[in-house]
Structure formats: C-alpha cells, structure tokens
Design a protein around this motif. Sequence first.
Motif, PDB file in Angstrom:
ATOM      1  N   GLN A 184     -16.215   2.072  -2.824  1.00 19.87           N
ATOM      2  CA  GLN A 184     -15.034   2.274  -1.700  1.00 19.87           C
ATOM      3  C   GLN A 184     -15.143   3.651  -1.034  1.00 19.87           C
ATOM      4  O   GLN A 184     -15.218   3.512   0.168  1.00 19.87           O
ATOM      5  CB  GLN A 184     -13.663   2.604  -2.714  1.00 19.87           C
ATOM      6  N   TRP A 189     -13.733   2.919   2.375  1.00 22.63           N
ATOM      7  CA  TRP A 189     -12.512   1.784   2.641  1.00 22.63           C
ATOM      8  C   TRP A 189     -11.312   2.314   2.054  1.00 22.63           C
ATOM      9  O   TRP A 189     -11.258   3.108   1.304  1.00 22.63           O
ATOM     10  CB  TRP A 189     -13.192   0.778   1.605  1.00 22.63           C
ATOM     11  N   GLN A 190     -10.294   1.983   2.755  1.00 24.38           N
ATOM     12  CA  GLN A 190      -8.707   2.032   2.425  1.00 24.38           C
ATOM     13  C   GLN A 190      -8.219   0.797   1.505  1.00 24.38           C
ATOM     14  O   GLN A 190      -8.511  -0.155   1.916  1.00 24.38           O
ATOM     15  CB  GLN A 190      -8.051   2.255   3.591  1.00 24.38           C
ATOM     16  N   ASP A 191      -8.004   1.443   0.525  1.00 19.57           N
ATOM     17  CA  ASP A 191      -7.019   0.347  -0.464  1.00 19.57           C
ATOM     18  C   ASP A 191      -5.694   0.017   0.373  1.00 19.57           C
ATOM     19  O   ASP A 191      -4.850   0.726   0.067  1.00 19.57           O
ATOM     20  CB  ASP A 191      -6.951   0.865  -1.911  1.00 19.57           C
ATOM     21  N   VAL A 192      -5.729  -1.067   1.032  1.00 22.80           N
ATOM     22  CA  VAL A 192      -4.562  -1.362   1.912  1.00 22.80           C
ATOM     23  C   VAL A 192      -3.334  -1.683   1.030  1.00 22.80           C
ATOM     24  O   VAL A 192      -2.190  -1.084   1.297  1.00 22.80           O
ATOM     25  CB  VAL A 192      -4.943  -2.495   2.623  1.00 22.80           C
ATOM     26  N   SER A 195      -1.923   1.402  -0.444  1.00 15.09           N
ATOM     27  CA  SER A 195      -1.525   2.215   0.438  1.00 15.09           C
ATOM     28  C   SER A 195       0.035   2.031   0.928  1.00 15.09           C
ATOM     29  O   SER A 195       0.904   2.690   1.312  1.00 15.09           O
ATOM     30  CB  SER A 195      -2.662   2.422   1.673  1.00 15.09           C
ATOM     31  N   HIS A 224      -8.113  -7.669  -4.342  1.00 19.77           N
ATOM     32  CA  HIS A 224      -7.921  -6.445  -3.266  1.00 19.77           C
ATOM     33  C   HIS A 224      -8.040  -6.876  -2.032  1.00 19.77           C
ATOM     34  O   HIS A 224      -8.802  -7.809  -1.593  1.00 19.77           O
ATOM     35  CB  HIS A 224      -8.832  -5.413  -3.937  1.00 19.77           C
ATOM     36  N   TRP A 226      -9.116  -4.325   1.454  1.00 17.60           N
ATOM     37  CA  TRP A 226      -9.500  -3.138   1.862  1.00 17.60           C
ATOM     38  C   TRP A 226      -9.717  -3.001   3.163  1.00 17.60           C
ATOM     39  O   TRP A 226      -9.986  -4.250   3.732  1.00 17.60           O
ATOM     40  CB  TRP A 226     -10.762  -2.543   1.326  1.00 17.60           C
ATOM     41  N   THR A 228     -11.703  -0.691   6.751  1.00 10.67           N
ATOM     42  CA  THR A 228     -12.389   0.608   7.224  1.00 10.67           C
ATOM     43  C   THR A 228     -11.308   1.412   8.031  1.00 10.67           C
ATOM     44  O   THR A 228     -10.409   0.696   8.246  1.00 10.67           O
ATOM     45  CB  THR A 228     -13.593   0.182   7.996  1.00 10.67           C
TER      46      THR A 228
END
Length: 262
Positions: A184, A189-192, A195, A224, A226, A228
């Motif tokens: 990550q 990477w953003q854990d959508v 979030s 998951h 994720w 950018t």
Amino acid sequence: MSLTIATWNINSVRLRAALVARLLTEEAPDVLCLQETKSPVDKIPLEIFAAHGYGHIVARGEKKYNGVAILSRLPLQDAGHRDFCAKGDTRHVAARLPSGHTVHNFYVPAGGDEPDPATNPKFDHKLRFLTEMKEWFTSEPPEKAILVGDLNIAPGEEDVWSHKQLLKVVSHTPVEVEHLAAVQDSANWQDVTRSHIPDGQLYSWWSYRARDWSTADKGRRLDHIWATPDVTALPGSSRILRDVRGWEQPSDHAPVFARFAT
C-alpha cells in the motif's frame, strides 16, 4: 459522471454464472472484477454476461485454479498482466477504461494453514508475491489506477471477528499485515473501503465451515478496493453486499463496491 467498480471472488465463474448474471442485473456496476474464476478464458460463459450488457472482457485463466477476469459495460483495453513469482499462474490482469483509469485485478495467494515461510511453501509464496507487488509499484509508480481483488489479508483489528484469536491465523498475522502495508505504501494506495467506512467490524468473507455463517458472523475483510491519490472516490459510495453471501450455492465471498469520479 461516475464509474462504479465491484470486486468479487466468485469461486468458479462457470458454476456461479447465474449468480454473476443476477448481480449484474440487480446492481449494474460499470465494471465487475472476478477472482478465482477457475476457468480457461475460452470456457468463461461470455454470452451470458454479454446478454446482460457486459460484452467486454479482459481475463487470464487456467483450468480448475486461480483466474482473474474484468467484465465491463464499457470498452476495455487489455493492459497486460504480471507473472508474480514466475509461477505461470493467473493471479493478475489489468485493463484500461475509456476514462483513462487502469484497473488492476489481483488474486493474492491464500498462503495455506501454517504461517511459517520456512516450513510452508504456500505461505512463502504469499509473502514473495506481496514483495514483488511492492517492488513493481515502487519501480513503476502507477497513475490514475484502481486496484481491486481478493488480497487474502484482513489488515485491521476490526477487519476480523477476533483480532486476538486470529493473530496466528493465516490472513491476519502481523507479517502478512506488514507486507500488505508495504504494498500500500509503495504507491500511496488509498484503502477506499475503509476511508468510506472507517468504524466498526467489516467483513467480505465467511467460511463455508460455519453451519450458520450469518449468525456466527466470524468474518474477515479479505477483498479490497484501493486507488492512487489522483483518483477521486466518491464519498460514502463503498459498500459490501453481505446478503449475496446468502444466495443459493454462494461463493464464500461477498462483492465489494465503490464509485469514482470520471
């Protein structure tokens, strides 16, 4: 304009083609990424999905094992795949959308039962796979990318039914969580999903072994989505369709959804 993406470990696309068709009809995501399709690409029942408006596919597959596919209502450009750990298995495929987004669909190895890479080759494979993911994204930083799939790790304490009891169980061990965090961090990477749903227990997988999976509710968040930092996920759009786990002859995973600005 927006783009809805779903990810689902289907555990045999041919066995559960009717469930895929039902999800496409009831939820109508723009893109559905499937893992563990367990089928050569030429055996995937594309005509069923095309009849529901999903006439575009990019996929990699093999008989009985692994397999990843990206189904879409929108045109897709095949963006290739990586052969992680040089095993020749089908655990990654990528596609580019008309919006310019690149979607990476992953099926990370489960890792077997014993969380020791010295004695368990499957666990060693899993850790090496994650290391190669990290190295790839570090050396070739992705842009306007969305990563989805069954990553086979539940990273947070509230991503499992019991953090304490699962610390030594494959999918939630500290070494796996550290490796996933390194992946990550490699591209920020953003854990959508988290979030959008930051608090509370959140699962996408429930074992077939449970006689009443819903009442026992011993789940894990293994699946998951994720993105950018240059991709805008629409606030509050993430959801896990728990009820799908209760459909007739279901996969042991539930689909995960998110929506993005285009």
